[in-house]
Design an enzyme around this catalytic site. Structure first.
Site, short mmCIF file in Angstrom:
data_model
loop_
_atom_site.label_atom_id
_atom_site.label_comp_id
_atom_site.label_asym_id
_atom_site.label_seq_id
_atom_site.Cartn_x
_atom_site.Cartn_y
_atom_site.Cartn_z
N LYS A 111 60.44 106.16 31.82
CA LYS A 111 59.76 106.10 33.08
C LYS A 111 58.22 106.44 32.91
O LYS A 111 57.33 106.44 33.70
CB LYS A 111 60.18 107.15 34.27
CG LYS A 111 61.45 106.60 34.79
CD LYS A 111 61.81 107.49 35.93
CE LYS A 111 63.39 107.51 36.50
NZ LYS A 111 63.81 106.20 37.08
N GLN A 147 60.21 111.87 38.13
CA GLN A 147 59.15 111.11 38.59
C GLN A 147 57.64 111.77 38.41
O GLN A 147 56.62 111.30 38.73
CB GLN A 147 59.12 110.64 40.15
CG GLN A 147 60.33 109.86 40.26
CD GLN A 147 60.20 108.50 39.66
OE1 GLN A 147 59.04 108.16 39.25
NE2 GLN A 147 61.59 107.88 39.57
N HIS A 180 67.73 112.44 44.21
CA HIS A 180 68.23 111.32 43.59
C HIS A 180 69.75 112.11 43.46
O HIS A 180 70.07 113.12 43.17
CB HIS A 180 67.66 111.13 42.29
CG HIS A 180 67.92 110.04 41.47
ND1 HIS A 180 69.18 109.97 40.71
CD2 HIS A 180 67.36 108.95 41.35
CE1 HIS A 180 69.32 108.73 40.17
NE2 HIS A 180 68.23 108.13 40.52
#
Ligand code: C6P
Length: 408
Positions: A227, A204, A124
């Site tokens: 998240k 993630q 990312h």
């Protein structure tokens, strides 16, 4: 244990939302940010209604209560990732700030011209740009573990790069585009064998997998509450105590000091040394409620549910003529399905799906070099979390057939 989806979905008020008359929300964008359960919303609401005060600064009742709530959340977050001490959990704004903290504090104190940092081609932007900036400032060198055509890291190439004795290996645990779950413990172990330290981008992985800092053995691990069913504006940098203790402070100001003179200061102890200024107090408390929520469901149960949904999604999506999926097979990835559809721009796919209330993301997902590697400017991305169902996958598939029809 299988998740009770009906009960879980009732915890998330937004999932019952009608976007327009007759159009229900189908939320398939949790990789960008997850929805929040009542348990988190109510914890933050209760804080403002009953406890609001600044922390570490007052002796009055509210100040003591809010400090206890803020520090209590840190303890539970530390337990959630199996850190050996809550002192190793530094609150940041998000994963991006956590990685920047390492780049500004550890890296600027330890890296000099010519030192090698190994990243990967699937990073990312938040694990690329801080290193680009340091490269421009210091002349460090950057190398990248290549990504294979099926979306895995080329570990043989990594082993060859390690012969060049890097100072830092910094990589994502799970790709936000391909969904690939990288063998993080192995990558960290190999880095250590080569004399390097390792930073894991857990943006993630922390929401979707059971993570254990003591088993992973990473020197740094960065993640974001938003998240993981928690609020925006708060994340964590976990670090090994020996490293954190020797690192210079990142931002200067209130709370990060032990003593200030007109011409000097002494830094506070961990974790406060890295938390300058009034922090995101309600958000930390919301983060604590989010890890309690995830813990109550069980991270193994969450991972198993997501695996079932994403396996089903891959099967159904692969059946669609003209649709190309990126990333490895479902057994090597989390709940992320990035795809392109012949002759239709990914933004058009997302826009048409939105007409039926289906929320997916389109673009390069802040991983432009990875898209370049696959020679595409953008993908459409559907992502799945603990509250998603197979029926929602069916709605996605139906929606994609509608897009195909509209584009002939
Ligand atoms: N990815 C996505 O839609 P922040 O924005 O700091 O909370 O997280 C940054 C980040 C870092 N690493 C990975 C692997 C990520 O996926 C993200 C955020 C979102 O894919 C927003 S761009």
């Amino acid at each position: 244990m299988t998740l009770d989806l009906k009960k879980i979905r009732n915890d998330f008020p937004i999932l019952g939302r009608q976007l327009r008359p007759g159009v229900r929300l189908t939320y398939l964008d949790s990789t960008a940010t997850a929805q929040k359960p009542l348990q988190v919303i109510e914890a933050m609401d209760e804080f403002y209604r009953k406890f609001n005060a600044n922390i570490h600064r007052g002796v009055h009742t509210l100040a003591e209560e809010s400090t206890a709530l803020y520090e209590g959340a840190r303890e539970r977050i530390a337990k959630f990732i199996n850190a050996s001490s809550a002192r190793q959990v530094i609150y940041t704004r998000n994963t991006t700030e956590a990685i920047n903290l390492v780049a500004y504090s550890w890296a600027r104190a330890n890296l000099k011209q010519g030192d090698l940092v190994i990243l990967t081609e699937m990073e990312h932007h938040s694990n690329l740009v801080p290193w680009h900036m340091l490269q421009a400032e210091r002349g460090i060198e950057l190398e990248f573990i290549p990504v294979t055509q099926d979306g895995l890291l080329d570990l043989d190439a990594y082993k060859t790069l390690l012969e060049r004795q890097p100072k830092l290996v910094s990589f994502t645990h799970m790709s936000n585009v391909l969904g690939t779950i990288n063998p993080a413990a192995e990558i960290v172990h190999l880095a250590h064998q080569a004399g390097s330290i390792a930073l894991v981008d857990g943006a993630q992985s922390a929401p979707h997998l059971k993570v254990d800092m003591q088993a992973l053995d990473a020197d740094f691990y960065a993640f974001s509450a938003h998240k993981m069913c928690g609020p925006t504006g708060i994340g964590v940098l976990y670090g090994k105590t020996t490293l954190l203790e020797t690192m210079p402070p990142f931002l200067g100001g209130g709370d990060m000091i032990r003593e200030v003179k007109l011409r000097s200061f002494r830094a506070n102890s961990l974790p406060h040394k890295f938390e300058a200024g009034t922090p995101a107090i309600a958000e930390a408390i919301g983060f604590g409620a989010a890890v309690d929520y995830l813990t109550s469901l069980g991270m193994d149960n969450i991972a198993a549910h997501e695996h079932e949904i994403s396996e089903y999604a891959m099967e159904r999506l692969e059946e669609i003529p003209g649709l190309k999926l990126f990333g490895p097979s479902a057994d090597k990835k989390g709940g992320v399905a990035s795809f392109i559809l012949d002759g239709v721009h990914p933004h058009d796919v997302a826009q048409i799906l939105d007409q039926d209330g289906i929320a997916v993301r389109a673009g390069h997902h802040c991983a432009q070099p990875l898209h370049e590697k696959f020679q595409i400017p953008a993908t459409s991305r559907a992502s799945f979390y603990l509250y998603n169902t197979k029926e929602e996958v069916d709605l996605l598939v139906k929606g994609i057939y509608k897009v195909k029809e509209m584009f002939g």
